[in-house]
Design a protein around this motif. Structure first.
Motif, PDB file in Angstrom:
ATOM      1  N   LEU A   1       4.856  12.289   4.574  1.00 12.47           N
ATOM      2  CA  LEU A   1       5.340  10.912   4.613  1.00 12.47           C
ATOM      3  C   LEU A   1       4.868  10.172   3.367  1.00 12.47           C
ATOM      4  CD1 LEU A   1       6.598   8.650   6.554  1.00 12.47           C
ATOM      5  CD2 LEU A   1       4.225   8.114   7.139  1.00 12.47           C
ATOM      6  N   TYR A   2       5.805   9.524   2.669  1.00 18.11           N
ATOM      7  CA  TYR A   2       5.390   8.531   1.682  1.00 18.11           C
ATOM      8  C   TYR A   2       5.227   7.235   2.470  1.00 18.11           C
ATOM      9  CZ  TYR A   2       6.651  11.828  -1.988  1.00 18.11           C
ATOM     10  OH  TYR A   2       6.732  12.936  -2.793  1.00 18.11           O
ATOM     11  N   PHE A   3       3.974   6.914   2.774  1.00 18.89           N
ATOM     12  CA  PHE A   3       3.675   5.730   3.585  1.00 18.89           C
ATOM     13  C   PHE A   3       3.742   4.504   2.682  1.00 18.89           C
ATOM     14  CE2 PHE A   3       0.562   2.585   4.940  1.00 18.89           C
ATOM     15  CZ  PHE A   3       0.895   2.409   6.274  1.00 18.89           C
ATOM     16  N   VAL A   4       4.452   3.479   3.130  1.00 22.10           N
ATOM     17  CA  VAL A   4       4.545   2.210   2.403  1.00 22.10           C
ATOM     18  C   VAL A   4       4.320   1.097   3.409  1.00 22.10           C
ATOM     19  CG1 VAL A   4       6.099   0.631   1.163  1.00 22.10           C
ATOM     20  CG2 VAL A   4       6.229   3.089   0.721  1.00 22.10           C
ATOM     21  N   SER A   5       3.366   0.222   3.135  1.00 22.27           N
ATOM     22  CA  SER A   5       3.247  -0.954   4.011  1.00 22.27           C
ATOM     23  C   SER A   5       3.078  -2.208   3.180  1.00 22.27           C
ATOM     24  CB  SER A   5       2.073  -0.803   4.982  1.00 22.27           C
ATOM     25  OG  SER A   5       0.847  -0.939   4.309  1.00 22.27           O
ATOM     26  N   TYR A   6       3.552  -3.323   3.738  1.00 23.50           N
ATOM     27  CA  TYR A   6       3.398  -4.638   3.098  1.00 23.50           C
ATOM     28  C   TYR A   6       2.529  -5.508   3.988  1.00 23.50           C
ATOM     29  CZ  TYR A   6       7.194  -3.312  -0.027  1.00 23.50           C
ATOM     30  OH  TYR A   6       7.975  -2.668  -0.968  1.00 23.50           O
ATOM     31  N   GLN A   7       1.680  -6.316   3.356  1.00 18.17           N
ATOM     32  CA  GLN A   7       0.775  -7.232   4.033  1.00 18.17           C
ATOM     33  C   GLN A   7       0.285  -8.232   2.990  1.00 18.17           C
ATOM     34  OE1 GLN A   7      -0.755  -3.447   4.647  1.00 18.17           O
ATOM     35  NE2 GLN A   7      -0.029  -3.663   2.545  1.00 18.17           N
ATOM     36  N   SER A   8      -0.191  -9.384   3.462  1.00 19.51           N
ATOM     37  CA  SER A   8      -0.682 -10.378   2.497  1.00 19.51           C
ATOM     38  C   SER A   8      -2.148 -10.146   2.175  1.00 19.51           C
ATOM     39  CB  SER A   8      -0.481 -11.791   3.049  1.00 19.51           C
ATOM     40  OG  SER A   8      -1.232 -11.946   4.234  1.00 19.51           O
ATOM     41  N   ASN A   9      -2.771  -9.175   2.837  1.00 21.53           N
ATOM     42  CA  ASN A   9      -4.196  -8.963   2.665  1.00 21.53           C
ATOM     43  C   ASN A   9      -4.498  -7.503   3.030  1.00 21.53           C
ATOM     44  OD1 ASN A   9      -6.995  -8.821   3.318  1.00 21.53           O
ATOM     45  ND2 ASN A   9      -7.015 -11.038   3.640  1.00 21.53           N
ATOM     46  N   LEU A  10      -4.923  -6.715   2.035  1.00 27.34           N
ATOM     47  CA  LEU A  10      -5.129  -5.279   2.306  1.00 27.34           C
ATOM     48  C   LEU A  10      -6.326  -5.038   3.218  1.00 27.34           C
ATOM     49  CD1 LEU A  10      -4.378  -4.104  -1.305  1.00 27.34           C
ATOM     50  CD2 LEU A  10      -3.141  -3.329   0.730  1.00 27.34           C
ATOM     51  N   GLY A  11      -7.311  -5.926   3.132  1.00 31.10           N
ATOM     52  CA  GLY A  11      -8.506  -5.789   3.968  1.00 31.10           C
ATOM     53  C   GLY A  11      -8.228  -6.102   5.429  1.00 31.10           C
ATOM     54  N   ASN A  12      -7.130  -6.769   5.720  1.00 30.48           N
ATOM     55  CA  ASN A  12      -6.687  -6.989   7.105  1.00 30.48           C
ATOM     56  C   ASN A  12      -5.627  -5.971   7.510  1.00 30.48           C
ATOM     57  OD1 ASN A  12      -8.176  -9.187   7.865  1.00 30.48           O
ATOM     58  ND2 ASN A  12      -6.641 -10.698   7.262  1.00 30.48           N
ATOM     59  N   GLY A  13      -4.854  -5.510   6.523  1.00 33.12           N
ATOM     60  CA  GLY A  13      -3.696  -4.666   6.798  1.00 33.12           C
ATOM     61  C   GLY A  13      -4.038  -3.187   6.712  1.00 33.12           C
ATOM     62  N   PHE A  14      -3.349  -2.472   5.811  1.00 31.97           N
ATOM     63  CA  PHE A  14      -3.479  -1.008   5.768  1.00 31.97           C
ATOM     64  C   PHE A  14      -4.930  -0.522   5.770  1.00 31.97           C
ATOM     65  CE2 PHE A  14      -4.630   2.427   2.884  1.00 31.97           C
ATOM     66  CZ  PHE A  14      -4.299   3.484   3.721  1.00 31.97           C
ATOM     67  N   SER A  15      -5.747  -1.037   4.855  1.00 32.68           N
ATOM     68  CA  SER A  15      -7.103  -0.483   4.699  1.00 32.68           C
ATOM     69  C   SER A  15      -7.920  -0.709   5.973  1.00 32.68           C
ATOM     70  CB  SER A  15      -7.790  -1.115   3.488  1.00 32.68           C
ATOM     71  OG  SER A  15      -9.033  -0.514   3.272  1.00 32.68           O
ATOM     72  N   PHE A  16      -7.743  -1.870   6.592  1.00 23.65           N
ATOM     73  CA  PHE A  16      -8.432  -2.173   7.856  1.00 23.65           C
ATOM     74  C   PHE A  16      -8.020  -1.176   8.944  1.00 23.65           C
ATOM     75  CE2 PHE A  16      -8.726  -4.089  11.980  1.00 23.65           C
ATOM     76  CZ  PHE A  16      -9.904  -4.827  11.964  1.00 23.65           C
ATOM     77  N   LEU A  17      -6.720  -0.968   9.084  1.00 21.12           N
ATOM     78  CA  LEU A  17      -6.224  -0.086  10.159  1.00 21.12           C
ATOM     79  C   LEU A  17      -6.762   1.331   9.992  1.00 21.12           C
ATOM     80  CD1 LEU A  17      -2.468  -1.180  10.397  1.00 21.12           C
ATOM     81  CD2 LEU A  17      -4.327  -1.793  11.928  1.00 21.12           C
ATOM     82  N   GLN A  18      -6.754   1.800   8.736  1.00 20.59           N
ATOM     83  CA  GLN A  18      -7.228   3.166   8.508  1.00 20.59           C
ATOM     84  C   GLN A  18      -8.737   3.259   8.750  1.00 20.59           C
ATOM     85  OE1 GLN A  18      -5.211   6.058   7.274  1.00 20.59           O
ATOM     86  NE2 GLN A  18      -7.032   6.956   8.177  1.00 20.59           N
TER      87      GLN A  18
ATOM     88  N   ALA B   1       0.865  -1.183   0.000  1.00 19.80           N
ATOM     89  CA  ALA B   1       0.000   0.000   0.000  1.00 19.80           C
ATOM     90  C   ALA B   1       0.896   1.225   0.000  1.00 19.80           C
ATOM     91  CB  ALA B   1      -0.898   0.014   1.242  1.00 19.80           C
ATOM     92  N   PHE B   2       0.723   2.078  -1.011  1.00 17.24           N
ATOM     93  CA  PHE B   2       1.477   3.342  -1.062  1.00 17.24           C
ATOM     94  C   PHE B   2       0.499   4.484  -0.836  1.00 17.24           C
ATOM     95  CE2 PHE B   2       2.962   7.207  -2.985  1.00 17.24           C
ATOM     96  CZ  PHE B   2       4.303   7.247  -2.634  1.00 17.24           C
ATOM     97  N   ARG B   3       0.879   5.437   0.017  1.00 15.91           N
ATOM     98  CA  ARG B   3       0.054   6.636   0.263  1.00 15.91           C
ATOM     99  C   ARG B   3       0.947   7.860   0.324  1.00 15.91           C
ATOM    100  NH1 ARG B   3      -5.486   6.929   0.782  1.00 15.91           N
ATOM    101  NH2 ARG B   3      -5.668   7.631   2.934  1.00 15.91           N
TER     102      ARG B   3
END
Ligand code: HEM
Length: 496
Positions: free
Chosen positions: A408-425, A271-273
């Protein structure tokens, strides 16, 4: 133990280790000739920094720094230092530059890849997620919502098919390496890709190295991956959560999405933001508000009320030390000690020490969830971002308003966006009821929580940690867009 067939040399380095960087360039591209691109990509693969290479580089940098320290301390008589402590004789040169590559769903489609990666957020792209992420924009419903993003990420003129990440010790080495990669993606002067945007980030200078633009040390708490961070004599640091390998990598233990194509194994979703930060405005808010809600300056050695309020909003002091009631001061020695800087728990049901809404408590509530059965492990992400933009100028400090874009250029890695970045936000930062703490309502994450630009509030910011609500008069972090990418394994890149 690691899975038997697991090889660090098959995984891109930014995922598991992080590319070593003082500076990093993100080159977003559109594929203009898929046939040529596929054959040229094979020539780029040898330049990719794999996880084992990235590990080796980190170790070399550590050794280099230790050596430099020895020289500065004058233990090594063969080299001199001047009065500023700079090395004057034959300093060893350590030039590091790394390359990684990742593709959007549109990019995979352009390359003729029809397999479904079984991640609906990746498949639809980040723009389709912008309404649910509660980014600022126009439109009251998901359909037709237009986020207030930079043109490149709106992708109205050009599609973003992929991103090349180049990180290194200077802009010269990084630019040189990017030119080399672009040269390999071209035949007889005709390129198979077109630039959509190039964004450059830079670690902050001098004493602010490692700190994000509000001033807080970043990159302290990361999950440890089973099979990577607990093998070959390594072990997680105290307080660091050891998660299944599949939390970070597709197709591995813990990645429970069935039916993903075999070639996607050992890839990860990126996920890049682009997240601009309004630093003078943030500081002004702390100064204007803190005196009204804190009384800590009764203590002679106490930090300023503004520092206390800021620390309560982040959950750590500027040095990175976790906040504690005693002593009520920043503790840079604790912050710099990986054996101790994550070794803490939140006090369940209490926000006396750390507000429920503090950024780090929202993003990783540790064992503090009302239902202890709820595992937060699937929601841990690997963060690899970098700051961008200049330091705050004297003029901006005086006028207390932002003139030059930074963030910040936010970069995160995860195997599932619905559990990872998008979920957290969506479900934690933007959810005023998380973590569930009835009767108190925690409020929004004061750093990144958002509701389409509306005013939000948090509780527990004040020194008596009551449920009094503190209105956060504006957003100090605002999304200007991004995209979701898939960062494939080396085998997958070779077979493309
Ligand atoms: C931790 C700042 C955006 C997720 C932190 C820390 C800081 C920070 C200072 C504490 C240092 C550390 O533990 O590494 C910021 C700023 C942001 C931002 C200034 C925006 C400009 C985000 C976003 C997410 C996120 C968008 C995810 C949706 C996390 C996580 C942690 C963290 C998971 C670690 C929490 C823990 O394990 O204790 N951030 N962050 N951050 N942040 Fe952010």
């Amino acid at each position: 133990m690691a899975d038997a067939d697991f090889k660090l040399s098959n995984v891109q380095g930014d995922i598991l280790v992080g590319l070593s960087k003082k500076t990093e360039v993100f080159f977003f591209f559109q594929i203009t000739n898929a046939g040529a691109f596929k054959s040229q990509l094979k020539n780029v693969v040898p330049l990719i920094t794999t996880a084992d290479k990235a590990t080796g580089e980190k170790e070399a940098i550590r050794a280099f720094k230790a050596e430099k320290q020895v020289r500065i301390n004058g233990v090594n008589g063969s080299s001199g230092t001047n009065e500023l402590g700079e090395i004057t004789a034959n300093p060893p040169l350590l030039s590091v530059v790394g390359v990684n590559i990742a593709f959007s769903q549109k990019g995979l489609t352009a390359l003729g890849v029809t397999d479904d990666l079984k991640d609906p957020l990746f498949a639809a792209g980040q723009k389709a997620d912008a309404f649910d992420l509660a980014d600022k924009g126009t439109g009251d419903t998901k359909d037709g919502f237009k986020p207030d993003w930079d043109d490149a990420f709106l992708q109205e003129k050009q599609e973003i098919h992929g991103v090349i990440l180049v990180a290194g010790d200077s802009f010269e080495t990084v630019d040189g390496k990017l030119d080399e990669v672009k040269g390999l993606l071209s035949t007889d002067g005709t390129s198979s890709i077109a630039q959509v945007a190039t964004l450059a980030g830079d670690v902050r200078p001098g004493e602010f190295k490692g700190h994000e633009h509000f001033g807080y040390m970043d990159g302290i708490s990361q999950p440890a991956l089973n099979g990577v961070d607990n093998v070959d004599g390594k072990k997680p640091f105290p307080g660091q959560t050891l998660v299944k390998l599949g939390v970070g990598l597709l197709g591995r233990d813990g990645d429970d999405v069935q039916g993903r194509p075999g070639w996607a194994k050992d890839g990860s979703l990126l996920a890049f933001r682009k997240l601009p930060q309004f630093v003078p405005e943030f500081d002004r808010f702390l100064e204007d508000t803190a005196d009204k809600i804190t009384d800590f300056d009764d203590f002679s050695d106490a930090p300023s009320p503004a520092d206390i309020l800021g620390a309560r909003m982040v959950g750590r002091w500027k040095s990175g030390a976790p906040i504690r009631i005693t002593p009520l001061v920043d503790d840079p020695i604790l912050a710099a000690d990986p054996q101790r800087n994550n070794k803490f728990k939140f006090n369940p049901k209490s926000q006396e020490i750390c507000p429920f809404a503090a950024h780090i408590r929202k993003m990783n509530p540790r064992k503090d969830l009302a239902n202890p059965e709820t595992s937060i492990d699937p929601h841990l992400i690997l963060r690899r971002g970098i700051p961008f933009g200049p330091e705050v100028t004297t003029e901006e400090k005086l006028t207390k308003s932002t003139k030059y874009e930074r963030g910040l250029y936010f970069v995160s890695y995860q195997s599932n966006l619905g559990n990872g970045f998008s979920f957290l936000q969506r479900l934690w930062a933007n959810n005023q009821d998380f973590p569930p703490q009835e009767p108190e309502q925690p409020g929004f994450d004061p750093i990144i929580g958002q509701v389409h630009g509306e005013v939000r509030a948090m509780t527990g910011a004040n020194d008596d940690a009551t449920a009094n609500s503190l209105p956060l008069d504006r957003q100090w972090v605002q999304s200007k867009g991004g995209e979701y990418f898939f960062s494939p394994s080396i085998e997958a890149l070779n077979g493309a």
